[in-house]
Scaffold this motif. Structure first.
Motif, PDB file in Angstrom:
ATOM      1  N   PRO A  53       0.835  -1.208   0.000  1.00  0.00           N
ATOM      2  CA  PRO A  53       0.000   0.000   0.000  1.00  0.00           C
ATOM      3  C   PRO A  53       0.871   1.260   0.000  1.00  0.00           C
ATOM      4  N   GLU A  54       0.388   2.280  -0.667  1.00  0.00           N
ATOM      5  CA  GLU A  54       1.109   3.553  -0.767  1.00  0.00           C
ATOM      6  C   GLU A  54       0.730   4.452   0.406  1.00  0.00           C
ATOM      7  N   VAL A  55       1.163   4.067   1.573  1.00  0.00           N
ATOM      8  CA  VAL A  55       0.890   4.845   2.771  1.00  0.00           C
ATOM      9  C   VAL A  55       2.173   5.581   3.143  1.00  0.00           C
ATOM     10  N   PRO A  56       2.119   6.903   3.246  1.00  0.00           N
ATOM     11  CA  PRO A  56       3.349   7.631   3.600  1.00  0.00           C
ATOM     12  C   PRO A  56       3.771   7.321   5.037  1.00  0.00           C
TER      13      PRO A  56
END
Length: 189
Positions: A53-56
């Motif tokens: 997932p592209e979670v910062p």
């Protein structure tokens, strides 16, 4: 035969499910987590090829991290730290105690608090060195208290004192030892 064991083909759940259906695993031998997983399956199936997932990633900084980073950047602490010694605090821990104490008083700005804390830490370290050096000659043969040691220097002095006690002249030691190889006889040729 049951399904493949390769993690790229199915998940652990589908493999156990295949073993149960095929009769290779008895129902009483099924894992504890199987019924929980079947009742509450995850939203996204845990497969090897699922994209992350592209979670910062959030930066987590504590208030003391900025001050400690400034301390280590400007003044490199030159101390040895024993991870087994829980009684003694490190220089940065001592600095942070002084810094927090001054900050709680609230009379100075951040830069003045930092400089004052550095000065107080230097005075504290100098005082501990003076205390340790004044006690060392009086207690030459006795092991020193951990709190009075001034880090690496006193450790070397202690080790040197123990070595001096146990050592004897080299020629006597060769005769007394009687174990091993006589080095002098090896190189006579």
């Amino acid at each position: 035969m049951a399904q493949s064991r390769l993690e790229k083909i199915g998940t652990i759940f589908t493999r156990v499910q295949g073993l149960l259906r095929g009769g290779a695993m008895k129902t009483e031998d099924k894992p504890i987590w199987y019924d929980v997983y079947a009742a509450y399956p995850p939203k996204a199936e845990p497969r090897y090829d699922r994209p992350a997932p592209e979670v910062p990633v959030r930066n987590i900084f504590y208030a003391e991290d900025v001050v400690r980073a400034k301390l280590h950047k400007q003044n490199r602490p030159n101390e040895t730290i024993s991870l087994f010694d829980n009684k003694r605090s490190t220089q940065s821990q001592q600095f942070m105690k002084i810094y927090e104490n001054l900050k709680s008083q609230g009379a100075l700005d951040e830069q003045r608090i930092y400089e004052t804390a550095l000065d107080l830490l230097a005075e504290q370290r100098q005082q501990s060195r003076l205390d340790a050096s004044s006690e060392e000659p009086a207690v030459a043969g006795i092991e020193l208290n951990v709190e009075t040691k001034s880090q690496l220097m006193s450790d070397f002095m202690e080790a040197g004192g123990q070595q001096a006690k146990s050592s004897s002249p080299p020629k006597e030691r060769k005769k007394d030892s009687g174990v091993g190889i006589n080095i002098d006889s090896l190189f006579k040729d």
